[in-house]
Design an enzyme around this catalytic site. Structure first.
Site, mmCIF file in Angstrom:
data_model
loop_
_atom_site.group_PDB
_atom_site.id
_atom_site.type_symbol
_atom_site.label_atom_id
_atom_site.label_comp_id
_atom_site.label_asym_id
_atom_site.label_seq_id
_atom_site.Cartn_x
_atom_site.Cartn_y
_atom_site.Cartn_z
ATOM 1 N N SER A 35 -23.680 -3.359 -37.999
ATOM 2 C CA SER A 35 -22.804 -3.416 -39.176
ATOM 3 C C SER A 35 -21.338 -3.403 -38.759
ATOM 4 C CB SER A 35 -23.092 -2.230 -40.091
ATOM 5 O OG SER A 35 -22.926 -1.014 -39.379
ATOM 6 N N ASN A 122 -25.304 10.132 -40.761
ATOM 7 C CA ASN A 122 -25.554 10.058 -42.209
ATOM 8 C C ASN A 122 -24.461 10.735 -43.022
ATOM 9 O OD1 ASN A 122 -27.823 8.795 -41.327
ATOM 10 N ND2 ASN A 122 -29.245 10.459 -41.855
ATOM 11 N N THR A 167 -8.437 -15.502 -84.411
ATOM 12 C CA THR A 167 -9.798 -14.970 -84.327
ATOM 13 C C THR A 167 -10.678 -16.206 -84.261
ATOM 14 O OG1 THR A 167 -10.117 -14.914 -86.714
ATOM 15 C CG2 THR A 167 -9.209 -12.931 -85.739
ATOM 16 N N HIS A 168 -11.740 -16.125 -83.497
ATOM 17 C CA HIS A 168 -12.595 -17.304 -83.232
ATOM 18 C C HIS A 168 -11.792 -18.459 -82.631
ATOM 19 C CE1 HIS A 168 -15.453 -15.317 -86.043
ATOM 20 N NE2 HIS A 168 -14.353 -15.050 -86.716
ATOM 21 N N SER A 289 -2.353 -32.203 -58.830
ATOM 22 C CA SER A 289 -3.612 -32.895 -58.580
ATOM 23 C C SER A 289 -3.376 -33.972 -57.548
ATOM 24 C CB SER A 289 -4.116 -33.506 -59.890
ATOM 25 O OG SER A 289 -4.952 -34.608 -59.615
HETATM 26 N N1 ARG Z 1 -24.104 2.269 -39.945
HETATM 27 C C1 ARG Z 1 -24.872 3.224 -40.714
HETATM 28 C C2 ARG Z 1 -24.546 3.047 -42.208
HETATM 29 O O1 ARG Z 1 -23.574 2.432 -42.508
HETATM 30 C C3 ARG Z 1 -24.512 4.604 -40.297
HETATM 31 C C4 ARG Z 1 -25.585 5.612 -40.548
HETATM 32 C C5 ARG Z 1 -26.750 5.347 -39.676
HETATM 33 N N2 ARG Z 1 -27.706 6.399 -39.783
HETATM 34 C C6 ARG Z 1 -28.927 6.270 -39.249
HETATM 35 N N3 ARG Z 1 -29.720 7.277 -39.452
HETATM 36 N N4 ARG Z 1 -29.314 5.214 -38.619
HETATM 37 O O2 ARG Z 1 -25.268 3.497 -43.050
#
Ligand code: ARG
Length: 472
Positions: A35, A122, A167-168, A289
């Site tokens: 990510s 987390n 209106t409308h 345009s």
């Molecule tokens: N990149 C993860 C997210 O955005 C971070 C948390 C990942 N946690 C895990 N238990 N794999 O959620």
């Protein structure tokens, strides 16, 4: 590093968590799992939260002062590298958290490994994300306020400029240009309030929830919350790591704001069309345009109108991601940030374009005046006059006026171009005085009821709104 083999595990196991892994992920796994391209935007908030966490661990005697110092110095150096553009993000390290931690290890050695004590990605990511959104909300508040400022200045300038109200999309009653713009000041004022409400719920700290259950280390969550400017630590560790209603709330509020901006944009499109000609937009917010030399297209307004689709798309995507997720964390949650980042970017740009167009638009008095001559726009005033001056019940006045309108229609003229005799042929009690109220300017001036369109009201409303919305 993963080899170019798309299916088999290859390369080395992830050094952050791969203790019981013999090999690295497949290429496809690495691709779907990473990510970093999205979440690197969290770097500053990640570093800030990590520093607060490390310092707290130091205060609690979990980390030595020496380690805390090394961690802090290392994180500062990483932040500088990222901001200088010299930091190399690796997608093999999945996300921003592991990229930063790996770099910290290179810089300070073993102490880096102690930073993750009493913490999990987390609670880390939920914390970073909230810090990011809080900043974004503060920036957006300024952008919304700027649209209000632009509307207020225009409304003030054209408080008594008369135009057809619809209106409308049919001519209804004359209103003032200022009054029309002030409607948007109110609408997006409520959007600001929604965002402020949202901010209060964003501003609670997940950190310390660890993976899902809390931790056995003697952490002090309250002090970290205070350091990071959070209102308080979240009460429940499972909720802290797995809830994203703060993000849903932002996206919902963003969608409603987008709807309001799209209505304003649509009016700009209509007003700027030569068939209406109510406003002129400069070259700054239009484009020509490539084939039709006469065109001046309101592209910015059209795009602001269209961007609402992205906002609703983001809201609907995250709603579906969240629906039915069992507690606590699941990787599904990684998909949250892309939607929120995109919505925040979209809003920032749409708001800037809206403010720019409002400042740019020039109402065209002649066209507005001409439009006021169409559609018997003071018919209601005639009916009201019959009620007030001739004591006719409103329903009867409505019917009588309808007949006078039909007469004007047959003659192909405006109401004020009928003669007194012609009017009296429909209703005997009508006198010369009626012509005073058939003028659209008079009609708007007479609508002084609270919240009504009279220029004096608009002037007052602008003053009040400047205090309510711009002084804070
Ligand atoms: N990149 C993860 C997210 O955005 C971070 C948390 C990942 N946690 C895990 N238990 N794999 O959620």
């Amino acid at each position: 590093m993963a080899k170019k083999d798309a299916t088999s595990g290859s390369g080395n196991a992830n050094p952050m968590w791969g203790g019981h892994y013999a090999a690295g992920p497949s290429v496809i796994m690495a691709e779907i799992n990473a990510s970093i391209d999205v979440d690197k935007r969290l770097y500053a908030h990640d570093i800030r939260a990590s520093k607060a966490h490390a310092e707290m661990l130091g205060r609690q005697g979990v980390l030595s002062g020496k380690d805390v110092k090394a961690i802090t110095r290392g994180l500062d150096a990483i932040q500088k590298e990222i901001e200088d553009g010299t930091f190399v993000f690796s997608s093999a390290l999945e996300d921003v958290h592991m990229n930063i931690e790996a770099s910290l290890k290179e810089k300070i050695g073993d102490a880096a490994g102690r930073l993750h004590t009493a913490r999990s990605r987390n609670d880390q990511v939920a914390t970073d994300f909230r810090l990011w959104l809080r900043d974004a909300l503060d920036g957006l508040d300024e952008s919304i306020k700027d649209v209000q400022a632009a509307l207020l200045d225009k409304a003030d300038e054209h408080a008594s400029l008369t135009m057809p109200g619809f209106t409308h999309l049919q001519p209804a009653q004359p209103i003032t240009f200022g009054h029309h713009l002030m409607a948007y000041v109110e609408m997006i004022g409520r959007d600001r309030a929604r965002m402020r409400d949202c901010r209060a719920r964003v501003n609670e700290m997940p950190l310390g929830a660890a993976a899902l259950a809390g931790t056995s280390f003697p952490i002090d969550r309250a002090s970290v919350a205070k350091e990071l400017g959070f209102e308080k630590p979240m009460e429940n560790s499972l909720d802290a790591v797995s809830s994203r209603d703060f993000a849903l709330e932002f996206l919902a509020a963003a969608t409603v704001l987008g709807v309001h901006l799209s209505r304003l944009a649509e009016e700009i499109v209509i007003w700027a069309s030569p068939s209406f000609g109510f406003i002129k937009l400069s070259e700054a917010f239009t484009s020509g345009s490539s084939i039709m030399p006469q065109k001046r297209n309101p592209d910015a307004a059209e795009l602001v109108r269209a961007k609402t689709g992205r906002l609703l798309g983001a809201f609907s995507a995250l709603t579906v991601i969240m629906k039915g997720l069992p507690l606590a964390y699941a990787k599904d949650l990684q998909e949250d940030k892309e939607q929120v980042f995109d919505a925040a970017d979209t809003l920032r740009l749409s708001l800037a374009a809206a403010a720019g167009m409002v400042r740019d638009m020039q109402p065209q008095e002649d066209a507005l005046k001409k439009a006021l001559g169409v559609g018997f726009i003071t018919a209601t005033d005639l009916a009201d006059w019959l009620v007030r001056e001739a004591n006719v019940p409103f329903r009867d006045a409505h019917r009588i006026t309808g007949r006078i309108v039909r007469l004007a229609e047959t003659k192909g003229c405006r109401l004020d171009q009928l003669s007194l005799e012609e009017m009296r042929s429909v209703e005997k009690s009508i006198t010369e005085a009626v012509f005073g109220i058939l003028d659209p300017v008079q009609a708007t001036a007479s609508r002084k009821s609270a919240g009504g369109t009279a220029p004096s009201n608009v002037k007052h409303a602008v003053k009040k709104a400047r205090k309510r919305f711009l002084s804070a």
